[in-house]
Design an enzyme around this catalytic site. Structure first.
Site, PDB file in Angstrom:
ATOM      1  N   THR A  36       0.866  -1.175   0.000  1.00 26.02           N
ATOM      2  CA  THR A  36       0.000   0.000   0.000  1.00 26.02           C
ATOM      3  C   THR A  36       0.906   1.230   0.000  1.00 26.02           C
ATOM      4  OG1 THR A  36      -0.003   0.249   2.400  1.00 26.02           O
ATOM      5  CG2 THR A  36      -1.666  -1.251   1.452  1.00 26.02           C
ATOM      6  N   GLU A  83      -3.526  -1.104   8.305  1.00 23.87           N
ATOM      7  CA  GLU A  83      -3.588   0.341   8.116  1.00 23.87           C
ATOM      8  C   GLU A  83      -3.264   0.900   9.491  1.00 23.87           C
ATOM      9  OE1 GLU A  83      -4.040   2.287   5.559  1.00 23.87           O
ATOM     10  OE2 GLU A  83      -4.275   0.662   4.112  1.00 23.87           O
ATOM     11  N   TYR A 149      -9.012   3.608  13.920  1.00 29.36           N
ATOM     12  CA  TYR A 149      -7.816   2.743  13.899  1.00 29.36           C
ATOM     13  C   TYR A 149      -7.777   1.859  15.141  1.00 29.36           C
ATOM     14  CZ  TYR A 149      -2.983   1.443  14.970  1.00 29.36           C
ATOM     15  OH  TYR A 149      -1.856   0.744  15.351  1.00 29.36           O
ATOM     16  N   LYS A 153      -8.133  -2.301  15.612  1.00 28.22           N
ATOM     17  CA  LYS A 153      -7.109  -3.153  16.229  1.00 28.22           C
ATOM     18  C   LYS A 153      -7.702  -3.905  17.424  1.00 28.22           C
ATOM     19  CE  LYS A 153      -3.246  -3.370  15.293  1.00 28.22           C
ATOM     20  NZ  LYS A 153      -2.509  -4.222  14.289  1.00 28.22           N
ATOM     21  N   PRO A 204       3.789  20.826  12.270  1.00 29.07           N
ATOM     22  CA  PRO A 204       2.477  21.012  12.894  1.00 29.07           C
ATOM     23  C   PRO A 204       2.334  20.251  14.205  1.00 29.07           C
ATOM     24  CG  PRO A 204       2.306  19.556  10.978  1.00 29.07           C
ATOM     25  CD  PRO A 204       3.743  19.908  11.107  1.00 29.07           C
ATOM     26  N   TYR A 206      -0.677  19.322  16.915  1.00 27.61           N
ATOM     27  CA  TYR A 206      -2.131  19.365  17.043  1.00 27.61           C
ATOM     28  C   TYR A 206      -2.530  19.931  18.403  1.00 27.61           C
ATOM     29  CZ  TYR A 206      -1.973  15.821  13.274  1.00 27.61           C
ATOM     30  OH  TYR A 206      -1.741  15.125  12.111  1.00 27.61           O
ATOM     31  N   ASP A 271      -6.773  20.655  16.367  1.00 26.53           N
ATOM     32  CA  ASP A 271      -6.552  19.371  17.027  1.00 26.53           C
ATOM     33  C   ASP A 271      -7.175  18.232  16.223  1.00 26.53           C
ATOM     34  OD1 ASP A 271      -5.595  17.671  18.931  1.00 26.53           O
ATOM     35  OD2 ASP A 271      -6.747  18.491  20.598  1.00 26.53           O
ATOM     36  N   PRO A 273      -9.621  15.197  15.809  1.00 23.04           N
ATOM     37  CA  PRO A 273     -10.888  14.859  16.480  1.00 23.04           C
ATOM     38  C   PRO A 273     -10.705  13.627  17.375  1.00 23.04           C
ATOM     39  CG  PRO A 273     -11.188  15.055  14.086  1.00 23.04           C
ATOM     40  CD  PRO A 273      -9.714  15.115  14.346  1.00 23.04           C
TER      41      PRO A 273
HETATM   42  P1  NAD Z   1       3.109   0.685   8.413  1.00 22.92           P
HETATM   43  O1  NAD Z   1       1.901   1.435   7.991  1.00 22.92           O
HETATM   44  O2  NAD Z   1       4.455   1.300   8.290  1.00 22.92           O
HETATM   45  O3  NAD Z   1       3.181  -0.705   7.600  1.00 22.92           O
HETATM   46  C1  NAD Z   1       2.060  -1.483   7.338  1.00 22.92           C
HETATM   47  C2  NAD Z   1       2.431  -2.495   6.254  1.00 22.92           C
HETATM   48  O4  NAD Z   1       1.281  -3.350   6.037  1.00 22.92           O
HETATM   49  C3  NAD Z   1       2.766  -1.855   4.910  1.00 22.92           C
HETATM   50  O5  NAD Z   1       3.913  -2.464   4.375  1.00 22.92           O
HETATM   51  C4  NAD Z   1       1.541  -2.156   4.049  1.00 22.92           C
HETATM   52  O6  NAD Z   1       1.833  -2.275   2.665  1.00 22.92           O
HETATM   53  C5  NAD Z   1       1.070  -3.475   4.637  1.00 22.92           C
HETATM   54  N1  NAD Z   1      -0.362  -3.724   4.418  1.00 22.92           N
HETATM   55  C6  NAD Z   1      -1.392  -2.845   4.625  1.00 22.92           C
HETATM   56  N2  NAD Z   1      -2.553  -3.438   4.286  1.00 22.92           N
HETATM   57  C7  NAD Z   1      -2.260  -4.698   3.874  1.00 22.92           C
HETATM   58  C8  NAD Z   1      -3.045  -5.792   3.428  1.00 22.92           C
HETATM   59  N3  NAD Z   1      -4.373  -5.703   3.323  1.00 22.92           N
HETATM   60  N4  NAD Z   1      -2.406  -6.943   3.102  1.00 22.92           N
HETATM   61  C9  NAD Z   1      -1.053  -7.043   3.194  1.00 22.92           C
HETATM   62  N5  NAD Z   1      -0.272  -6.030   3.606  1.00 22.92           N
HETATM   63  C10 NAD Z   1      -0.865  -4.879   3.948  1.00 22.92           C
HETATM   64  O7  NAD Z   1       2.798   0.224   9.900  1.00 22.92           O
HETATM   65  P2  NAD Z   1       3.787   0.035  11.152  1.00 22.92           P
HETATM   66  O8  NAD Z   1       3.928   1.314  11.857  1.00 22.92           O
HETATM   67  O9  NAD Z   1       4.994  -0.718  10.716  1.00 22.92           O
HETATM   68  O10 NAD Z   1       2.884  -0.909  12.071  1.00 22.92           O
HETATM   69  C11 NAD Z   1       2.961  -2.326  11.955  1.00 22.92           C
HETATM   70  C12 NAD Z   1       2.021  -2.959  12.960  1.00 22.92           C
HETATM   71  O11 NAD Z   1       2.381  -2.555  14.273  1.00 22.92           O
HETATM   72  C13 NAD Z   1       0.551  -2.553  12.771  1.00 22.92           C
HETATM   73  O12 NAD Z   1      -0.248  -3.691  12.986  1.00 22.92           O
HETATM   74  C14 NAD Z   1       0.319  -1.502  13.848  1.00 22.92           C
HETATM   75  O13 NAD Z   1      -1.024  -1.513  14.260  1.00 22.92           O
HETATM   76  C15 NAD Z   1       1.256  -2.008  14.935  1.00 22.92           C
HETATM   77  N6  NAD Z   1       1.773  -0.974  15.860  1.00 22.92           N
HETATM   78  C16 NAD Z   1       2.407   0.137  15.366  1.00 22.92           C
HETATM   79  C17 NAD Z   1       2.934   1.070  16.254  1.00 22.92           C
HETATM   80  C18 NAD Z   1       3.676   2.287  15.761  1.00 22.92           C
HETATM   81  O14 NAD Z   1       4.042   3.132  16.569  1.00 22.92           O
HETATM   82  N7  NAD Z   1       3.942   2.427  14.470  1.00 22.92           N
HETATM   83  C19 NAD Z   1       2.793   0.880  17.641  1.00 22.92           C
HETATM   84  C20 NAD Z   1       2.134  -0.277  18.090  1.00 22.92           C
HETATM   85  C21 NAD Z   1       1.649  -1.197  17.192  1.00 22.92           C
HETATM   86  P1  TYD Z   2       1.235   9.744  15.409  1.00 20.87           P
HETATM   87  O1  TYD Z   2       2.690   9.657  15.069  1.00 20.87           O
HETATM   88  O2  TYD Z   2       0.247   9.935  14.304  1.00 20.87           O
HETATM   89  O3  TYD Z   2       0.898   8.435  16.283  1.00 20.87           O
HETATM   90  P2  TYD Z   2      -0.442   8.091  17.157  1.00 20.87           P
HETATM   91  O4  TYD Z   2      -1.537   8.962  16.710  1.00 20.87           O
HETATM   92  O5  TYD Z   2      -0.667   6.658  16.802  1.00 20.87           O
HETATM   93  O6  TYD Z   2      -0.036   8.288  18.592  1.00 20.87           O
HETATM   94  O7  TYD Z   2       1.023  10.939  16.431  1.00 20.87           O
HETATM   95  C1  TYD Z   2       1.755  10.995  17.644  1.00 20.87           C
HETATM   96  C2  TYD Z   2       1.237  12.189  18.399  1.00 20.87           C
HETATM   97  O8  TYD Z   2       1.610  13.382  17.704  1.00 20.87           O
HETATM   98  C3  TYD Z   2      -0.278  12.253  18.503  1.00 20.87           C
HETATM   99  O9  TYD Z   2      -0.616  12.820  19.773  1.00 20.87           O
HETATM  100  C4  TYD Z   2      -0.696  13.181  17.393  1.00 20.87           C
HETATM  101  C5  TYD Z   2       0.460  14.149  17.331  1.00 20.87           C
HETATM  102  N1  TYD Z   2       0.769  14.715  16.012  1.00 20.87           N
HETATM  103  C6  TYD Z   2       0.955  16.110  15.867  1.00 20.87           C
HETATM  104  O10 TYD Z   2       0.815  16.884  16.845  1.00 20.87           O
HETATM  105  N2  TYD Z   2       1.272  16.594  14.637  1.00 20.87           N
HETATM  106  C7  TYD Z   2       1.409  15.788  13.550  1.00 20.87           C
HETATM  107  O11 TYD Z   2       1.679  16.293  12.429  1.00 20.87           O
HETATM  108  C8  TYD Z   2       1.228  14.381  13.701  1.00 20.87           C
HETATM  109  C9  TYD Z   2       1.371  13.458  12.523  1.00 20.87           C
HETATM  110  C10 TYD Z   2       0.923  13.889  14.960  1.00 20.87           C
END
Ligand code: NAD
Ligand code: TYD
Length: 344
Positions: A36, A83, A149, A153, A204, A206, A271, A273
């Protein structure tokens, strides 16, 4: 060992595969990713040459494409595919249900049918909702997700636990706090702030910027996942966190400091929502059962991450110049774009 990892072209999944194959180079590892907007072949550098590595371009909902890999036998499934961005889930929630809930269900059904030995679901602390100024989320905290989101999850987590209770599928769930590190897509706060600041673009924040997140370096997360995959108890949830709570404003100021940029790059914008005020995760369970603890101090991890983005300009410039960028500018002009700033 034969394992199937989903979402391995994304941020955490690609870091996990790199870490895992370095430690277990003999593994047969099938990386299933739909590529994606967040999936990036460039994230797979450094592990495509392992002899046991295979890439399967597929949707986790695609039973037909996935079935042969399950039928051949799997020691484990690690489900990162999702996602993952809260702001996008507010704009367009349907795909979150499709991938995060239906996709997980499809994997669970295949895993159950073909007797997968361990199913590790990568979840998030956001399923617990928001905290007030005191206290931490434990594994017993009720599920109270706020964003689409987080709700998707939480839905997936319930299905995973249902497969344990109903069919005895040996599942594990990890719920991690906010990750940062190399290869994170620049829609998330830390890479977005770094890239905008490098380009002298506004950063930015929020609302009042006083929301709190518990930050963990992606390498610490990957190490925890390996511990859970190997030795976690089936049917169990493990929280993972950095014990590193910072306000968004503190994080952005640190980044500006590291880059030698002025604080007046910060823009306070409308901010989000339903914005969750604070996340913070207790890690007593994983520490006691599996001896894991985060090891990378935030100042060190953040400096390393800033260094990575400075060194990998081509990686993010390719993202910014892609078709995705057009969509992004149209919908969220003030974030990565040059001109419009929707100031509060
Ligand atoms: P990311 O958005 O960077 O990567 C998601 C990957 O999933 C991408 O490579 C995308 O192509 C693939 N993907 C999306 N839809 C798909 C589908 N239908 N079939 C196959 N592949 C698909 O996400 P990330 O930040 O690496 O997060 C990975 C996992 O960890 C997620 O499940 C997320 O909920 C979880 N997570 C993330 C964080 C964080 O801070 N990023 C924290 C806790 C948990
Ligand atoms: P984010 O990285 O989107 O992770 P999550 O929403 O999963 O915690 O955002 C981290 C925090 O930063 C969240 O409180 C929203 C805020 N934020 C901003 O203030 N400005 C930004 O441009 C973004 C992307 C996030």
């Amino acid at each position: 060992m034969r394992i199937l990892v989903t979402g391995g072209a994304g941020f955490i999944g690609s870091n996990f595969i790199r870490y895992f194959l370095r430690r277990y180079p003999e593994t047969t590892l099938i990386n299933v990713d739909l590529l994606t907007y967040a999936g990036n072949v460039a994230n797979m550098e450094g592990f495509t040459a392992y002899p046991g590595y295979r890439f399967l371009h597929a949707d986790i909902n695609d039973r037909e494409k996935l079935e042969p890999y399950f039928a051949a036998g799997l020691d484990a499934v690690v489900n990162f595919a999702a996602e993952s961005h809260v702001d996008r889930s507010i704009e367009a929630p349907l795909v979150f249900a499709r991938t995060n809930i239906n996709g997980t269900l499809n994997l669970l059904a295949l895993a159950q049918q073909y007797g997968v030995k361990r199913f590790l679901q990568i979840s998030t602390d956001e399923v617990y909702g928001a905290l007030g100024p005191e206290g931490l989320f434990t594994e017993e905290s009720p599920l109270a997700p706020n964003s689409p989101y987080a709700a998707s999850k939480a839905g997936a987590d319930l299905l995973v636990l249902a497969f344990y209770k109903t069919y005895g599928l040996p599942v594990l769930i990890t719920r991690c706090s906010n990750n940062y590190g190399p290869y994170q897509f620049p829609e998330k706060l830390i890479p977005l702030a770094i890239i905008n600041a490098v380009r002298d673009e506004p950063v930015p924040l929020y609302g009042d910027g006083q929301q709190v997140r518990d930050w963990i370096h992606v390498d610490d997360h990957c190490r925890a996942l390996e511990r859970v995959l190997r030795d976690g108890r089936p049917g169990t949830v493990y929280n993972i966190g950095g014990r590193c709570e910072r306000t968004n404003r503190e994080v952005v100021r640190l980044i500006l400091d590291l880059l030698g940029k002025p604080e007046d790059l910060i823009r306070y914008v409308a901010d989000r929502p339903g914005h969750d005020r604070r996340y913070g995760v207790a890690v007593d369970k994983i520490r006691a059962e599996l001896g894991w603890e985060a090891a990378i101090p935030f100042a060190e991890g953040l400096a390393q991450t800033v260094g990575w983005y400075l060194k990998h300009r081509q990686w993010w410039e390719a993202i910014l110049s892609g078709a995705y960028m057009e969509f992004y500018k149209r919908n969220y002009g003030y974030r990565l774009g040059k001109t419009e700033h929707k100031d509060r």
